[in-house]
Design a protein around this motif. Structure first.
Motif, mmCIF file in Angstrom:
data_model
loop_
_atom_site.group_PDB
_atom_site.id
_atom_site.type_symbol
_atom_site.label_atom_id
_atom_site.label_comp_id
_atom_site.label_asym_id
_atom_site.label_seq_id
_atom_site.Cartn_x
_atom_site.Cartn_y
_atom_site.Cartn_z
ATOM 1 N N PRO A 173 1.423 -6.596 -9.809
ATOM 2 C CA PRO A 173 0.024 -6.983 -9.576
ATOM 3 C C PRO A 173 -0.513 -7.971 -10.598
ATOM 4 C CG PRO A 173 0.295 -4.638 -9.278
ATOM 5 C CD PRO A 173 1.580 -5.150 -9.821
ATOM 6 N N MET A 174 0.066 -7.977 -11.787
ATOM 7 C CA MET A 174 -0.426 -8.908 -12.793
ATOM 8 C C MET A 174 -0.194 -10.363 -12.351
ATOM 9 S SD MET A 174 0.621 -9.094 -16.803
ATOM 10 C CE MET A 174 2.287 -9.627 -16.430
ATOM 11 N N ALA A 202 0.834 -1.205 0.000
ATOM 12 C CA ALA A 202 0.000 0.000 0.000
ATOM 13 C C ALA A 202 0.866 1.252 0.000
ATOM 14 C CB ALA A 202 -0.920 -0.020 1.220
ATOM 15 N N ILE A 203 1.887 1.239 0.796
ATOM 16 C CA ILE A 203 2.758 2.424 0.848
ATOM 17 C C ILE A 203 3.445 2.635 -0.498
ATOM 18 C CG2 ILE A 203 4.887 3.280 1.874
ATOM 19 C CD1 ILE A 203 3.982 2.010 4.514
ATOM 20 N N ALA A 212 -2.864 -11.191 -10.094
ATOM 21 C CA ALA A 212 -4.121 -11.269 -10.832
ATOM 22 C C ALA A 212 -4.229 -12.571 -11.594
ATOM 23 C CB ALA A 212 -4.228 -10.079 -11.789
ATOM 24 N N ARG A 213 -3.161 -13.031 -12.129
ATOM 25 C CA ARG A 213 -3.185 -14.318 -12.848
ATOM 26 C C ARG A 213 -3.551 -15.457 -11.892
ATOM 27 N NH1 ARG A 213 -1.157 -14.718 -17.976
ATOM 28 N NH2 ARG A 213 -0.054 -12.887 -18.807
ATOM 29 N N LEU A 264 0.899 3.808 -3.100
ATOM 30 C CA LEU A 264 0.421 5.167 -2.833
ATOM 31 C C LEU A 264 1.494 6.184 -3.225
ATOM 32 C CD1 LEU A 264 -1.419 4.774 0.605
ATOM 33 C CD2 LEU A 264 -2.432 5.425 -1.599
ATOM 34 N N ILE A 265 2.727 5.854 -2.960
ATOM 35 C CA ILE A 265 3.806 6.769 -3.353
ATOM 36 C C ILE A 265 3.887 6.863 -4.883
ATOM 37 C CG2 ILE A 265 6.304 7.066 -3.332
ATOM 38 C CD1 ILE A 265 6.291 5.836 -0.523
ATOM 39 N N ASN A 315 8.158 11.671 -11.849
ATOM 40 C CA ASN A 315 8.579 12.997 -12.306
ATOM 41 C C ASN A 315 10.084 13.194 -12.219
ATOM 42 O OD1 ASN A 315 5.941 13.728 -12.828
ATOM 43 N ND2 ASN A 315 5.615 14.547 -10.767
ATOM 44 N N GLY A 372 1.428 6.406 -6.839
ATOM 45 C CA GLY A 372 0.239 7.110 -7.297
ATOM 46 C C GLY A 372 0.392 8.614 -7.180
ATOM 47 N N LEU A 373 1.216 9.061 -6.266
ATOM 48 C CA LEU A 373 1.429 10.505 -6.145
ATOM 49 C C LEU A 373 2.189 11.068 -7.344
ATOM 50 C CD1 LEU A 373 2.333 10.732 -2.362
ATOM 51 C CD2 LEU A 373 0.245 11.537 -3.456
ATOM 52 N N GLY A 374 2.960 10.199 -8.004
ATOM 53 C CA GLY A 374 3.632 10.658 -9.217
ATOM 54 C C GLY A 374 4.982 11.282 -8.974
ATOM 55 N N PHE A 375 5.447 11.331 -7.747
ATOM 56 C CA PHE A 375 6.755 11.972 -7.515
ATOM 57 C C PHE A 375 7.909 11.178 -8.132
ATOM 58 C CE2 PHE A 375 4.298 13.610 -3.800
ATOM 59 C CZ PHE A 375 4.265 14.929 -4.197
ATOM 60 N N ARG A 393 8.437 0.400 -13.423
ATOM 61 C CA ARG A 393 7.717 -0.425 -14.384
ATOM 62 C C ARG A 393 7.605 -1.879 -13.890
ATOM 63 N NH1 ARG A 393 6.905 1.163 -19.456
ATOM 64 N NH2 ARG A 393 8.589 2.681 -19.266
#
Lengths: 204, 689
Positions: free
Chosen positions: A172-173, A142-143, A176-177, A146-147, A155, A149-152, A166
């Motif tokens: 997660p794939m 989660a951490i 998911a499989r 979330l980091i 950038n 997701g912030l996009g820092f 990447r």
């Protein structure tokens, strides 16, 4: 105690659909009929459910049961929507705006509450469950996401970091499989149980 | 104690023997209560007289003539009993109470009381072998005492079991009682079986060393054995020595001067011993004055033998009285006329001794030592023993009262351990605060809301235009760009109003791009709410309002048959205007539920190989779709804010989105930190414990 007739009907329906899937294209006609029956029965069941819901709340109002005001709101809303839909038509843009203006904020607010509840649960999960592989993996992932997701980190435009990001985003794939494989196997077993009368229909 | 039948009560009616405690004759059934009537004591509250016993005792205590002299007076030579009696009768110094008693005895016919009457009747009924007289019995008894017959003298009512086993040492009255009431005897034996038996083990001649050894043995044994009063050496002797108390009172003073005696030594007698002894003189009123005189005479003979014996005699009266109370057979002796006089003397002397005890504490200190005299020593040895016994055998030895039981030792050790831990430094117990659920949730909600509101009020921040898109999103863009004009695209809307904001922000740019390329749209909604959601989406995408939007009941299940056999849709009326899925170049699935997208890909796509599927979904559902993109079943999908290129949208607040993510991150870290702190506190507490 299982009733034999529903059991037989359910098993035969499943076998027919399964057979129709293998008899292509002749089986398409049979499959269309069966699936239309399914859709019609599902629609009828939805109407029965709506009628049951309305009648239940009407009884609450009649008995003056605790919280009957909410039941009153529900019944009034249902009657109003039904009346407007019948009078104006479900394709009328004004009617659609009217309904959308009510449903959209309500459901969005509910989703916001879900976000708060999940955040609170994320805080309490460590206190309730302690330090375990589940909670630790949850907290770390989660951490990290979330980091991300912030996009820092993105950038910064660091090539190595971008490769790492990447790779991490591809993790997660894997889960998911595994999840999809488990779902597929579970559905297959459930289908067999239904076909052989071991699950589903006919239970009292 | 005597071996004759004097311990048994003789019925005044039939003259036969009865047990001392019998209130009714077992032979004739006549009442024997009169034998126990105490002279001078009222039988009922209404019969109280002015000369009652408490008044008499009070007069004795207040009589200054009976006070203990301060100086040690020489032991007077005891005159014969008759002379003493006459001198006492004629003496002008007699106290008033005694004069009243004697006047009453002379004036009244039955002044000696009912008890004496009973005893007189008993004497009359007794056989001739008893007629030898009290004086003869006394002489014989004293002879036996002086012969140091320990076996005869050490027997008491509460004897040790091993003593009772020897039938030769058991008095006849006790044997009869045991024969009649074996259970009672067992109970009595059980009560006193902890008493030590020194009779056979004691050396015949007691020296200081022997007494010290005796005391050590006594201390080593059970504490209760020491606590219990030891058996007296001669009960009968002490009974006979009761009248000697006047002389012993005079001899009390030298004993009081002994410095070795302390109150803590041998204090095994309860403090209320005097209270127990108080009623005894009243019972002893039945003794005749002649008996007392004879006892005084005998006592004077003893005193002539040495000062040691006098000291022993001095200490004996109270144990004698105690034995009168305790020994059942002693009641029988009270029936003897001679002994009734003896008790009368005891009545005279006992209040004086009590007065002395109350006035001089040292006097009371001597009383516990009397129990030490009851160790089974011969009378002569007892006379020498008191001084030695009263002295602590060893100054370092623990008094019996301070002997600790095992349980007491355990408690003492526990207390010692607690005291040891008292000074140690231990970590203070910290209060573990358990945040209430309501407060915590309220704080979290307020923090999140405040952050979001502030970020929204500041204003929408433009999302960086150069934000890179994900690979599936890039693949979706490439696929859309490959479409040419008049290509048909099926758009399936399968989401709810809650997620409409996110999905519309992703789907609207795509629809706008498709519309700009001249692509023909066919919009299907699988949920009833999709109708007005599609309207909103079309409005955001800038599409005309007359764009056809159809409801597809049953979602993809409704299209399976048509996907399997296109002829079905051509020849039958269908629920929708979508006749053939093969005419579409692309199926764009806009859904917030990955299962619906998976259903399309697994139930429809296999029947139409040329049909391409793309998806627009939420960021939460995107990971589930990644395998389908990786396998080629999806040509691409857009999920999340970054893929929608929505930075240019004015309705979207990128700052609020980032603030929300940041707050969630903080809350998650707080949860982990609080848990770590809680664990640290617990470990600290465990370490402290």
């Amino acid at each position: 105690m299982k009733r034999p007739i529903p059991l037989i009907v359910g098993a035969l329906s499943g076998l027919i659909v399964l057979a129709a899937m293998f008899i292509v294209p002749q089986g398409g006609g049979i499959l269309a009929i069966v699936l239309n029956w399914v859709i019609i029965v599902a629609g009828a069941a939805l109407l029965v459910a709506i009628a049951s819901l309305v009648l239940t709340h009407v009884r609450f109002i009649a008995k003056g049961k605790k919280g009957f005001l909410l039941s009153l709101v529900l019944v009034i809303s249902f009657i109003t929507t039904l009346a407007l839909g019948l009078l104006l038509g479900v394709d009328r843009p004004s009617f659609l705006k009217f309904v959308g203006a009510i449903i959209r904020p309500i459901e969005t607010a509910l989703l916001g509450l879900v976000a708060l509840v999940m955040m609170s649960a994320a805080m309490k999960i460590f206190r309730e469950r302690g330090w375990s592989s589940l909670t630790v993996s949850f907290g770390v992932s989660a951490i990290i996401f979330l980091i991300l997701g912030l996009g820092f980190p993105q950038n910064l435009n660091i090539p190595v970091l971008n490769e790492v990001i990447r790779f991490v985003e591809g993790l997660p794939m894997i889960g998911a499989r595994g999840l999809l494989i488990g779902i597929g196997i579970g559905l297959l077993l459930m289908a067999f149980r239904v076909l052989f009368g071991m699950e589903g229909f006919g239970n009292d | 104690m005597t071996e004759d039948h004097s311990e048994l009560n003789l019925c005044p009616n039939c003259g036969k023997e009865n047990l001392p405690m019998a209130t009714r004759c077992v032979h004739c059934g006549s009442e024997m209560e009169d034998l126990f009537t105490i002279f001078g004591q009222p039988q009922s509250p209404d019969e109280q007289s002015e000369d009652s016993l408490p008044d008499i005792i009070e007069e004795i205590r207040n009589d200054p003539s009976l006070k203990t002299p301060t100086e040690v007076e020489p032991i007077p030579e005891v005159p014969p009993a008759d002379q003493i009696n006459e001198s006492l009768l004629n003496s002008e110094e007699l106290p008033d109470w005694l004069a009243k008693v004697r006047e009453r005895a002379q004036g009244e016919e039955d002044a000696i009381g009912d008890l004496a009457s009973g005893t007189i009747a008993m004497d009359a009924a007794r056989s001739e072998e008893v007629s030898a007289g009290v004086e003869g019995e006394f002489n014989a008894w004293i002879n036996r005492v002086r012969e140091k017959s320990q076996q005869e003298n050490s027997v008491r009512a509460r004897q040790l079991p091993n003593e009772t086993e020897d039938s030769d040492q058991v008095p006849e009255w006790l044997q009869r009682i045991r024969a009649l009431r074996p259970h009672l005897e067992e109970e009595i034996t059980h009560e006193v079986k902890t008493k030590p038996n020194y009779a056979d083990e004691m050396p015949r001649e007691w020296t200081d060393e022997a007494l010290d050894e005796l005391r050590r043995q006594a201390l080593a044994e059970d504490f209760e054995q020491e606590a219990e009063p030891l058996p007296t050496t001669s009960t009968g002797a002490e009974e006979e020595e009761l009248p000697a108390e006047p002389e012993t009172e005079e001899l009390n003073e030298p004993v009081q001067d002994e410095p070795e005696l302390t109150e803590d030594d041998f204090h095994n007698i309860p403090d209320d011993e005097d209270e127990i002894l108080e009623p005894i003189p009243a019972e002893d009123l039945a003794l005749s004055p002649e008996e007392a005189d004879e006892a005084i005479t005998d006592e004077s003979e003893k005193e002539e033998q040495g000062a040691g014996e006098l000291e022993a005699l001095e200490e004996e009266p109270e144990p004698q009285i105690e034995e009168i109370l305790e020994a059942p057979g002693q009641d029988v002796s009270l029936t003897n006329a001679s002994q009734s006089e003896e008790v009368e003397e005891a009545l005279v002397e006992e209040p004086a001794s009590e007065t002395e005890a109350s006035e001089t504490p040292e006097q009371s200190e001597l009383e516990p030592s009397m129990t030490e005299d009851e160790t089974g020593l011969p009378p002569e040895e007892q006379a020498e023993a008191p001084e030695d016994i009263e002295e602590p055998a060893d100054s370092d030895s623990v008094p019996p009262d301070l002997l600790l039981l095992r349980d007491q030792q355990d408690r003492a050790s526990l207390l010692a351990s607690l005291i040891e831990q008292e000074g140690r430094v231990t970590a203070g117990k910290q209060l573990t605060r358990k945040p209430s659920g309501r407060g915590g949730r309220l704080a979290v909600a307020l923090l999140l809301l405040i952050g979001l509101i502030v970020s929204i009020l500041i204003g929408p921040a433009a999302m960086p235009t150069d934000t890179p898109k994900s690979i599936p999103a890039l693949a979706l863009d490439e696929k859309i760009q490959t479409l040419v004009q008049n290509d048909r695209v099926l758009v399936v809307l399968d989401y709810q109003a809650a997620t409409s904001r996110e999905l519309e922000s992703l789907a609207a740019p795509l629809l706008t791009q498709l519309h700009s390329q001249g692509i023909q749209f066919t919009v299907l909604v699988s949920q009833p709410s999709g109708l007005f959601l599609a309207q909103s989406l079309l409005a955001q995408a800038g599409l005309p309002e007359d764009t056809l939007v159809e409801h597809l009941p049953g979602s993809y299940l409704n299209l399976i048959s048509r996907a399997m056999n296109p002829a079905i849709s051509d020849g039958q009326d269908t629920l929708t205007q979508v006749k053939d899925l093969r005419s579409f170049k692309l199926v764009l699935l806009v859904s917030d539920f990955s299962d619906n997208i998976r259903g399309w890909l697994e139930q429809i796509a296999p029947w139409i190989g040329s049909l391409n599927f793309a998806a627009v979904t939420t960021q939460m559902e995107a990971p589930v779709l990644s395998p389908y993109f990786d396998s080629g079943q999806l040509v691409g999908y857009a999920a999340g804010i970054g893929d929608g290129n929505i930075g240019a949208q004015t309705t979207f607040s990128y700052r609020a989105y980032r603030v929300g993510l940041l707050l969630m991150l903080v809350m998650l870290l707080l949860g982990m930190i609080s848990k770590g702190e809680e664990d640290a506190i617990r470990r600290e507490e465990e370490r402290a414990e």
